[in-house]
Structures are given as C-alpha cells and as structure tokens.
Design an enzyme around this catalytic site. Structure first.
Site, PDB file in Angstrom:
ATOM      1  N   CYS A  50      -6.882   4.969  -3.357  1.00  0.00           N
ATOM      2  CA  CYS A  50      -6.950   3.530  -3.081  1.00  0.00           C
ATOM      3  C   CYS A  50      -8.086   2.778  -3.769  1.00  0.00           C
ATOM      4  O   CYS A  50      -7.851   1.894  -4.594  1.00  0.00           O
ATOM      5  CB  CYS A  50      -7.034   3.311  -1.573  1.00  0.00           C
ATOM      6  SG  CYS A  50      -5.631   3.997  -0.664  1.00  0.00           S
ATOM      7  N   HIS A 107     -10.005  -2.798  -1.212  1.00  0.00           N
ATOM      8  CA  HIS A 107      -9.793  -1.697  -0.266  1.00  0.00           C
ATOM      9  C   HIS A 107     -10.404  -2.010   1.101  1.00  0.00           C
ATOM     10  O   HIS A 107     -11.592  -2.324   1.209  1.00  0.00           O
ATOM     11  CB  HIS A 107     -10.391  -0.404  -0.814  1.00  0.00           C
ATOM     12  CG  HIS A 107     -10.174   0.771   0.092  1.00  0.00           C
ATOM     13  ND1 HIS A 107      -8.925   1.223   0.423  1.00  0.00           N
ATOM     14  CD2 HIS A 107     -11.043   1.562   0.759  1.00  0.00           C
ATOM     15  CE1 HIS A 107      -9.024   2.266   1.242  1.00  0.00           C
ATOM     16  NE2 HIS A 107     -10.305   2.478   1.459  1.00  0.00           N
ATOM     17  N   ASP A 110       0.811  -1.216   0.000  1.00  0.00           N
ATOM     18  CA  ASP A 110       0.000   0.000   0.000  1.00  0.00           C
ATOM     19  C   ASP A 110       0.850   1.274   0.000  1.00  0.00           C
ATOM     20  O   ASP A 110       1.758   1.426   0.830  1.00  0.00           O
ATOM     21  CB  ASP A 110      -0.897  -0.015   1.236  1.00  0.00           C
ATOM     22  CG  ASP A 110      -2.128   0.863   1.085  1.00  0.00           C
ATOM     23  OD1 ASP A 110      -2.301   1.460   0.015  1.00  0.00           O
ATOM     24  OD2 ASP A 110      -2.924   0.932   2.032  1.00  0.00           O
ATOM     25  N   HIS A 136      -0.974   3.362  -6.132  1.00  0.00           N
ATOM     26  CA  HIS A 136      -0.497   4.602  -6.749  1.00  0.00           C
ATOM     27  C   HIS A 136       0.876   4.955  -6.225  1.00  0.00           C
ATOM     28  O   HIS A 136       1.425   4.267  -5.365  1.00  0.00           O
ATOM     29  CB  HIS A 136      -1.454   5.747  -6.395  1.00  0.00           C
ATOM     30  CG  HIS A 136      -1.911   5.668  -4.969  1.00  0.00           C
ATOM     31  ND1 HIS A 136      -1.053   5.849  -3.899  1.00  0.00           N
ATOM     32  CD2 HIS A 136      -3.112   5.339  -4.429  1.00  0.00           C
ATOM     33  CE1 HIS A 136      -1.719   5.664  -2.768  1.00  0.00           C
ATOM     34  NE2 HIS A 136      -2.963   5.342  -3.054  1.00  0.00           N
TER      35      HIS A 136
END
Length: 518
Positions: free
Chosen positions: A81, A135, A42, A347
C-alpha cells in the site's frame, strides 16, 4: 463642472462594467478546466467485467469503462500500500521517495515535494479527500482544501465489523491491549483490531464505511458543482481490502460453486523460495492464524471458494457505490466536464494463484492493476489499450489533459496519446520492485532483499539483491528470474537458469537497469 463630474462618473461605470466582464470571462475561462473525480479502490485486481471476468458483477464500473479507456497492462511500482500510493501521488519511483514499507512518510525524505492533489490545489482547484487516497494513517494535510471523514467510524475504517461474533473478538482484543498498556487510540478514540477475515451482515450499504462515505461524497459533489472553481475530488474505497466485509445482499449475488479456482495453485518452479514469502496479512485474522505458507500446502477447495466469493461480494459492493457517484455526475450535469480516474489502489492480489492469498511479490498477479480513465478529453471511448503503462504515469497524465505543463521531475509518462488513440504506445517497459524482510513470517524478517522487476511485451525479468538498510542501497546480486509471457502468461516457470536464455537475460538486464537509474 457638473458636466465633467457626469463624464467622470460615466467613465467609472464603463470601467467598472469592463472589469466585471473581465471577471466573468476569467471565471468562465477557469471553469473550462475539467474537474477530476479520483477513485482509488483498495486491493482491487483486474477482476472486472470490462477486463474480461464474466463471473464478477460490476455493471457500474463497466459502464464507466464504456465512456473511457481501459488500460489492460497497467502496473504498480511496488505491490504494497504505502510505497505504491506514495509513488503514484508524488510521481516518483520508490527508490526516489525512499518509501519501501508501511511506516515511512514521504515528507520525511522529500518535505517540499508537491503531491498530485496538492498540484491541483496550487493551481486553482478545490481539492477534497475522502477515504483512502494516501495510505490510511499517513495523510498529507497540505494536499487538501478539505479532508472529510464520516462520524462514528475509526480513523482507519477497513476493519469495521457489525456481527456480534466479530464485535466480541474485537472487544476482547481491545481490553487485552488496554490491560497490557499497548493500546493505541486513534484521533476518534478507537483502537484498531481485527476479528475474522469475512463478514456479510444483514445491513444497509451505509452501515459499512464505503457506503457511508459515498453518501457524504454525493453531498460534497453537489456543493462543488455549484462553485465556479474546478474540483479534484478523491473518493478512496477501502474494499475489497481485508477483511472482506460487505452487506449480505452482495454475497447473495454469487454462488460459490460457480466461482472458478486458480489453476496454478503452486509456487513458481525454480524461483527462489523467498520470492513467495507468505501471506502475513491474511494470517493476522482470527480464523486464519494457521494459514499454510505458499510452499507448504493449499487451503481446502471450500475455503478457497469462500474467500473468492467474499472478495467478489466486496467488489460488487464498491461497484454500486461507484454507480452512485456516476449517477450524481450525470444528474448534476458535471459529467461532461469531469475526468474520472479509477485505479486499483496499490496493486493486484492473489486469490490462490501461486498458492498465495495476498500481495507483496514482484509477479504479474500482484503488480498488474486495473486502470480506467473516462469522461472529459477521452477520445478513445469504449476502447481497451494494450500498451504498457504504470501508476506513476497518472500524475503527468492528469497535468497534461487538464492543460497544465507537466512538471519535469516526474518519472512517469503522460498517457494522453493513449486516450486519443488506444492503439498507440508510450513506453517499452513497466517497472516494479519489492523489499523483502520487513513483511511476512518473522523468520524472514531482518534479512532484507530488494527485488527489481521489468515487464516488457514478452518478458518479465527480476533481479534480487541484498539490501543495505543503513545506506539504502543494493548490495550483492543474489539471483534472477525470467518468465516468457508468450508461453507462460501465469509466470509458473522461472527460465533464468536455462543456458539458452543468456542473451535474453543480458538484454533484459540492460532494460531493467535503465529504468532504475531515475
């Protein structure tokens, strides 16, 4: 009669033996499909040794990369996310899933879509999820044969603290919410609260969630290895997502003074002010409420170094956990028949670039992500691919390399040719987007704008539109941005308003619109 019965019995035994042999052959054929170890990390940006960062310490990820292909220009589809993970795990771009924020579940729009782990579950794989794949609280129960969680931790364990100072802050917030009647308890009885943005505690790895779930994953991996079924095992790590919390020994691996600061600590020149809309996430932590907005001021150098130092410590903490997973694959003999996919979950992330400390823009620093595919069926081991790739390509790639027909509705492209020849190319452009108005400072909420961006070999081009939330469609055109990576790799100067770039903008507009017609 006795002879006939004997012959009949013999025939039955022969047929039974044949059927047993057929069963063994069927199982053997099934086992030949490679296992998949899926590793989302993450908020991980491409700050790894295998990506050229000589400061960060990631020997285990680097070793994994040496047995696979490093994709140097991989891009997410939206730099936040839920939309990003939804896009990857459905194989569809955000405008098709209609997931542009942190609240929407893709099954509200596409109830019958087959997610990536569900595809493998439907095709004979045993699927197991740990940690953050979908998520946090927006899980997909039909995707898994098993979804595991470590006892004693909250359902969303990214904000787990150990030091007394942070536990007191959390408890005060919890009591305040209970008193106001706004407390929301998760399925394990915890209330999600944040304290400080950094914590380095004198504890063992398993005292934080990522270490504890790795221990659980190792046990599960041993069980899966004893089965004839191929497996899809996802171990989704929470760090280096905020808060930057890890055992102190990982902080001690670095010296703050040795860590370079971003060289472009300013917003992009001549870009619209809303394109760098603030760092609401970091500002939500107790000691960061007064964080200046990107267009206002910079943090002190000491504060910047502290944040980068803590982020790197979290990366090294996760790197060790990934090393534990790889060691178990080796020990158990599973490595030879396992594909390992490590990707920066969601990301990129700004560490002072463009004077920002977060994600949620259409710029290179937020849309570019690490992606490594290693192990079985990877011929270009130890190579780096400069080809443009996207996270939406992972779904078709895994179908392709495991021998399944790639579903025709997927928006991505199989990267199998790049696993065979990293010098090859599979696409001319990578596409991302971001919806403003649902994040960031309260003053900007409610004014919704959609930015669509395309990245080619030379350029990044962005178009901004008014957004119509009722019809979920773009409205009037607002403005555009253009960056030439041959002379401006950091995307510091928007050249869309330069008259000499009209032809380039017209060409890039065609490329952009082509990508968003799915």
């Amino acid at each position: 009669m006795k002879i006939l019965n004997a012959l009949w019995l013999l025939a039955i035994l022969v047929l039974s033996g044949c059927n047993q042999e057929k069963g063994k052959l069927a199982k053997a054929t099934q086992v030949k499909r490679p296992n998949i170890l899926f590793i989302p990390v993450d908020d991980l940006r491409p700050d790894l040794g295998c990506y050229g960062n000589s400061i960060v310490k990631t020997p285990n990820i680097d070793k994994l990369a040496s047995n696979g292909v490093v994709f140097n220009r991989a891009y997410c589809q939206q730099a936040v996310c839920t939309p990003s993970r939804t896009s990857l795990l459905t194989g569809l771009r955000p405008d098709s899933t209609q997931v542009w924020d942190l609240k929407k579940h893709f099954r509200d729009v596409l109830p019958d879509i087959v997610s990536l782990p569900q595809f493998f579950k439907n095709n004979g794989y045993h699927t197991v999820g740990l940690g953050k794949t979908f998520h946090n609280t927006l899980q997909d129960s039909v995707a898994w044969n098993e979804y595991l969680h470590v006892d004693g931790f909250p359902f969303d364990p990214d904000a787990v603290y150990i030091n007394q100072e942070n536990l007191i802050i959390q408890k005060e917030q919890e009591l305040n919410r209970v008193k106001k009647g706004t407390a929301k308890f998760d399925k394990y009885g915890f209330i999600y609260t944040k304290a400080n943005s950094i914590e380095m505690a004198e504890v063992n790895d398993d005292d934080y969630y990522d270490g504890a779930q790795t221990t659980m994953a190792l046990k599960k991996m041993r069980e899966l290895g004893e089965s004839d079924e191929p497996f899809f095992l996802s171990v989704g790590f929470y760090k280096p997502h905020l808060p930057f919390t890890a055992p102190k020994k990982y902080w001690d691996m670095y010296n703050s003074e040795d860590i370079p600061l971003a060289t472009n600590r300013f917003t992009p020149k001549d870009s619209p002010i809303f394109s760098m809309h603030g760092d609401a996430e970091l500002r939500g932590y107790s000691e960061r409420h007064d964080l200046p907005k990107p267009n206002e001021a910079s943090l002190s150098e000491a504060e910047q170094r502290e944040l980068i130092h803590a982020y790197y410590a979290c990366i090294s903490y996760v790197d060790v956990q990934i090393g534990r997973l790889m060691d178990e694959l080796e020990r158990s003999g599973l490595m030879e028949n396992t594909i390992v996919v490590l990707w920066g979950g969601d990301h990129g992330w700004k560490l002072g670039e463009h004077n920002g400390w977060g994600k949620q823009t259409n710029y290179e620093i937020d849309t570019r992500v690490p992606l490594i595919i290693s192990g079985n069926n990877v011929n270009g081991k130890g190579k780096t691919s400069k080809a443009l790739t996207e996270l939406v390509d992972i779904y078709p790639t895994l179908c392709d390399v495991t021998g399944f027909e790639v579903p025709k509705h997927l928006h991505g492209t199989s990267l199998k040719p790049l696993l065979e020849n990293p010098e090859a190319s599979v696409k001319d452009a990578a596409y991302s987007q971001f919806l403003l108005g649902r994040y960031g400072p309260k003053a900007l909420r409610g004014i919704e704008r959609m930015g669509y961006t395309v990245r080619t070999d030379q350029y990044r081009y962005v178009e901004w539109y008014e957004w119509k939330p009722e019809s979920k469609t773009r409205g009037d055109f607002i403005t555009s941005e253009l960056f030439d990576h041959e002379i401006d790799a950091q995307e510091n100067i928007n050249i869309a308003n330069n008259s000499e770039n009209k032809v380039v903008i017209a060409q890039m507009a065609k490329v952009l619109n082509k990508g968003f017609n799915n």
